[in-house]
Design an enzyme around this catalytic site. Sequence first.
Site, PDB file in Angstrom:
ATOM      1  N   SER A  42      -4.929  -4.913  -2.074  1.00  0.00           N
ATOM      2  CA  SER A  42      -5.540  -5.926  -1.218  1.00  0.00           C
ATOM      3  C   SER A  42      -4.790  -7.246  -1.323  1.00  0.00           C
ATOM      4  O   SER A  42      -4.668  -7.812  -2.414  1.00  0.00           O
ATOM      5  CB  SER A  42      -7.007  -6.127  -1.603  1.00  0.00           C
ATOM      6  OG  SER A  42      -7.723  -4.916  -1.518  1.00  0.00           O
ATOM      7  N   ILE A  43      -4.311  -7.737  -0.170  1.00  0.00           N
ATOM      8  CA  ILE A  43      -3.586  -9.001  -0.106  1.00  0.00           C
ATOM      9  C   ILE A  43      -4.243  -9.954   0.890  1.00  0.00           C
ATOM     10  O   ILE A  43      -4.453 -11.126   0.600  1.00  0.00           O
ATOM     11  CB  ILE A  43      -2.114  -8.768   0.311  1.00  0.00           C
ATOM     12  CG1 ILE A  43      -1.422  -7.769  -0.644  1.00  0.00           C
ATOM     13  CG2 ILE A  43      -1.358 -10.093   0.371  1.00  0.00           C
ATOM     14  CD1 ILE A  43      -1.238  -8.278  -2.051  1.00  0.00           C
ATOM     15  N   ASP A  93      -4.288  -8.066   8.917  1.00  0.00           N
ATOM     16  CA  ASP A  93      -3.169  -7.820   9.831  1.00  0.00           C
ATOM     17  C   ASP A  93      -3.187  -6.376  10.316  1.00  0.00           C
ATOM     18  O   ASP A  93      -2.645  -6.069  11.379  1.00  0.00           O
ATOM     19  CB  ASP A  93      -1.830  -8.167   9.170  1.00  0.00           C
ATOM     20  CG  ASP A  93      -1.608  -7.490   7.833  1.00  0.00           C
ATOM     21  OD1 ASP A  93      -2.536  -6.855   7.299  1.00  0.00           O
ATOM     22  OD2 ASP A  93      -0.488  -7.610   7.288  1.00  0.00           O
ATOM     23  N   CYS A  96       0.829  -1.198   0.000  1.00  0.00           N
ATOM     24  CA  CYS A  96       0.000   0.000   0.000  1.00  0.00           C
ATOM     25  C   CYS A  96       0.863   1.248   0.000  1.00  0.00           C
ATOM     26  O   CYS A  96       2.089   1.185  -0.037  1.00  0.00           O
ATOM     27  CB  CYS A  96      -0.909   0.004   1.235  1.00  0.00           C
ATOM     28  SG  CYS A  96      -1.852  -1.509   1.465  1.00  0.00           S
ATOM     29  N   GLY A 119       2.393  -2.563   4.246  1.00  0.00           N
ATOM     30  CA  GLY A 119       3.250  -3.718   4.455  1.00  0.00           C
ATOM     31  C   GLY A 119       2.474  -4.978   4.762  1.00  0.00           C
ATOM     32  O   GLY A 119       1.276  -5.080   4.511  1.00  0.00           O
ATOM     33  N   GLU A 120       3.177  -5.940   5.327  1.00  0.00           N
ATOM     34  CA  GLU A 120       2.588  -7.211   5.741  1.00  0.00           C
ATOM     35  C   GLU A 120       3.232  -7.631   7.054  1.00  0.00           C
ATOM     36  O   GLU A 120       4.448  -7.515   7.229  1.00  0.00           O
ATOM     37  CB  GLU A 120       2.847  -8.311   4.696  1.00  0.00           C
ATOM     38  CG  GLU A 120       2.210  -8.054   3.336  1.00  0.00           C
ATOM     39  CD  GLU A 120       0.696  -8.144   3.328  1.00  0.00           C
ATOM     40  OE1 GLU A 120       0.130  -8.723   4.293  1.00  0.00           O
ATOM     41  OE2 GLU A 120       0.077  -7.636   2.382  1.00  0.00           O
TER      42      GLU A 120
END
Length: 628
Positions: free
Chosen positions: A51-52, A100, A2, A76-77
């Site tokens: 979108s993940i 998350d 993002c 991020g993730e």
Amino acid sequence: MCGIAGFTTNNPSEAELDMVKSMVSAMHHRGPDAQGALLLHGAVMGHARLSIIDLSEAGNQPFVSEDGRYALVFNGEIYNFQILRKQMEEQGIRFRTQTDTEVVLALLIHEGVNAIEKLNGMFAIAFWDNEAGTLDLIRDRIGKKPLYYTEQDGQLIFASELKAILECPNVPREIRPDAVYDFFAYQYVPDPKTIFKDVFKLEPGSHLHRTRAGLIKTRRYWSPEIGEPEPISMENAKAQLLELIEDATKQRMISDVPLGAFLSGGVDSSGVVAMMAKGGQTVTTCSIGFKEKDFNETEFAQAVADQYLTDHRVHTVRDGVAERLLDICRFLDEPFADSSLVPTFLVSELARQDVTVALTGDGGDEIFAGYQKYATDWRENQLRNKFPSAFRTVMGQLAPALRRVPNKHLRRAGSLMHSLSLDPAKAFYVTNTSLDDHIWQLLLNDDFRQTLGDYHPSQLTERAYHQCDSKDHLSRLLYTDMHTYLPGDILVKADRMSMANSLELRSPLLDYRIIEFANRLPSHLKFDKGEKKIVLREALSPLLPKEILNRKKMGFSTPLAQWLRGELKDIAEIYIFKNGHGLAQLFRKESVKYVWDQHQSGVFDHAAILWGMLIYEIWWKRVVALEY
């Protein structure tokens, strides 16, 4: 992946909301799936979403707590978010989404900002407290995700990309002279500098806190320290490392969208693909090749693809680099001249046709000593220690004349003598730069020379080298690269070129647990008498073909010298000579022509400095002169 943006304000208004919307829009490529902006009690925050995890609208940002007190935008993730979520649910905390992002917000609310040390992932976070009027900016440990900020007229402005900050009309575009010198020396502008005087990058592993009164304090919550090595056998090191890589890869395969991998044919990316294929699923792999055989690795990538039956696709760069260059450079907000940005963009473009997330082998070379420069430095250091200092001083006096002669063998001898005359830290700077001090001084015009004063970019390398908490020379080199080259070059290239294609990259070898483990290993398990990445190769040896494990490292490089004499010659002449208004503020035109002619003759290779000039002028024309 993002993009985030926002700023503090004393008088939130619709006009300021529109400004943040413009900031977000400038980063549409980072988050094409949803864009949002929100007025708060003293701040405005915005977000562009790729979108993940949890593809529903419930995952859109800015994300606000149920009581309305806290707001968060996050890029991020977090790979361990499911573990953290379960721990908080056991404490009675309830969640309304599967993201998350909500886990990060809950963690910061219930445990405080120091709880960021529990996060394992890549992230840039902005956390706002409506009641306290405080803003916290946080960047991941090694610097995978970017975060820029500036303070203007009492406002703290932040964003994932510099272009978003420049959407704010009160941010000046005054070029920082020492950053220009850094760029030509290193091919990037190192943290915390940017190319502009009043805009900064939040350093990796750092947390910035701003109070309601406008006081700003930053701290480093993590750094890749090395210290004294812990005794361990090769067998135990191999076993522990393999377990860590397998777990790190498994964590990075959590996704609600299609996932694949970059496959160069080197040990690092091949090892990651091997780990991904362990579960029995078909992995989508992507490779970039070149028509020039010396730069083409596709046959090695194909060997791994064949072994693991991946869904493999290859793009060979033959022509058209000049036509794509201006488009690619649109995504560079400050000068960046690592020429492998071109194949990184192209392989990202190729991967995005089928996947939204791709795993890479980034980090293995910096952590486990995989670059040829470490072997070069080792050989030179061996020689350096054999000569008395007085003799090395004489070498240094003779070297400049040899480095300027047409004979390439004498030039190499001169370069070696120059390196041997230096102390180890300064010599490593010479290894890390392709900028010859003589050429630089020849190019400088009088005004810019005076502006620079006595500044020299080697200060950055030498400072990092001497800050290392180990006396071991190799450890100091790795420490230096982990603080400079890795976050400043490798991770910037990976982020900008993948995000230009709305593709998320994940790097298992950059899991902080692997970094900390590697930094505790004795140096001889990583590098010994010219043999590189020893423990990593040993750990992966059961999984990879011998031709992958034993082949000489090629590196993700490009035929840049040939390009500037052929494919890129016309566009380089246009920007360096016909335009050249940005360069004219730095260099003497007749000296630039002299360097250009030497390169075109084929006797000298000035590809690095000329490529830097081309990139700088393209950037200057677009960002400073605003001639889009």
